[in-house]
Design an enzyme around this catalytic site. Sequence first.
Site, PDB file in Angstrom:
ATOM      1  N   GLU A  28      44.399  41.723  39.980  1.00 53.89           N
ATOM      2  CA  GLU A  28      43.612  42.282  41.073  1.00 53.89           C
ATOM      3  C   GLU A  28      43.015  41.182  41.948  1.00 53.89           C
ATOM      4  OE1 GLU A  28      42.589  45.133  37.563  1.00 53.89           O
ATOM      5  OE2 GLU A  28      43.411  43.112  37.847  1.00 53.89           O
TER       6      GLU A  28
ATOM      7  N   CYS B 259      39.164  44.950  34.165  1.00 60.15           N
ATOM      8  CA  CYS B 259      38.264  44.381  33.169  1.00 60.15           C
ATOM      9  C   CYS B 259      36.846  44.308  33.745  1.00 60.15           C
ATOM     10  CB  CYS B 259      38.742  42.999  32.748  1.00 60.15           C
ATOM     11  SG  CYS B 259      38.567  41.725  34.037  1.00 60.15           S
TER      12      CYS B 259
ATOM     13  N   ARG C  23      53.823  50.346  31.207  1.00 59.40           N
ATOM     14  CA  ARG C  23      52.511  50.721  30.669  1.00 59.40           C
ATOM     15  C   ARG C  23      51.698  51.550  31.647  1.00 59.40           C
ATOM     16  NH1 ARG C  23      49.354  45.878  29.410  1.00 59.40           N
ATOM     17  NH2 ARG C  23      50.838  44.624  30.611  1.00 59.40           N
TER      18      ARG C  23
ATOM     19  N   CYS D 164      42.992  37.510  37.014  1.00 62.56           N
ATOM     20  CA  CYS D 164      43.639  38.806  36.857  1.00 62.56           C
ATOM     21  C   CYS D 164      44.456  39.133  38.103  1.00 62.56           C
ATOM     22  CB  CYS D 164      42.597  39.894  36.630  1.00 62.56           C
ATOM     23  SG  CYS D 164      41.650  39.702  35.112  1.00 62.56           S
TER      24      CYS D 164
ATOM     25  N   TRP E 156      25.788  40.499  43.145  1.00 61.58           N
ATOM     26  CA  TRP E 156      25.623  39.070  43.401  1.00 61.58           C
ATOM     27  C   TRP E 156      26.134  38.760  44.795  1.00 61.58           C
ATOM     28  CZ3 TRP E 156      29.113  35.439  44.986  1.00 61.58           C
ATOM     29  CH2 TRP E 156      28.688  34.112  44.979  1.00 61.58           C
TER      30      TRP E 156
END
Length: 267
Positions: free
Chosen positions: A68, A100, A94, A66, A139
């Site tokens: 990011e 995500c 947009r 992605c 994690w």
Amino acid sequence: MYVPPSARALDDDERELVELARRTIDTHTDAGPDEDGVHTMGAAVMAADYRMFAGVNLYHFTGGPCAELVALGAARAQGARQMRCIVAVGNHGRGVVGPCGRDRQVFVDYYPAMRVIVPTPEGPRSVLAADLMPLTQRWTPEGMNGLDPSLYEDPETAGPPIIRFHPRYLEGVRSSTKTRTTRFRDPARPGSARLVFESDPEVVLPAEVTGIRHCRVSDLTDQDARAEGLTKATELQEALRSHYPDLVATDEVDVITFRIDDRTGTA
């Protein structure tokens, strides 16, 4: 729609970050109108020292990164370690697009106190990364960690107020040779404070604000200048204008005096 409690309106730096992401994808998208493409999202991340880095996504059915994550990699490649804020913007107007699920987990794992700009019913808002993953576990290369409630404390509001400094002032403040700072549109209040130096890693010193003097830029004194490591008031005025280009002589600034709070130690 649920809006996290840390959500707030964008500040000027965050609006500039959105514009960088928009400009990046508008310039570099490979998708025409009503077409799919490999590069359809742009992202921008702001480091602790306010440098900004951009990236675009690389779509692939195997899980191409992605935008990011590309921006975070670009920031790291240029020496940035601490991240302040991140945003993604879609092509063809947009606007801001929320991250995500995978990106949200990455943010919490590596930068839980980073802010993320997301769309809300009231327009784009800046929220704490940890607020995007309620009850998550982090994690690390050493394995999974248990739930850590401190992740959900907004560093801007949890604890004493923050006063931010450039890393070049760290040693002067630590040695108490610098005990004064001049601020414009950056309010402080007497009492406990956290002095934050946006270095690598970020350093936080507990302190006490002992005084605040409000005055016009034109009323700053040579003594104020010497407290900032300069000689003349005119030098201090010019230094302030380098940070605030629209500053004029009649604007009011705050001259803040402080001392390190040795009772609580340093971080």
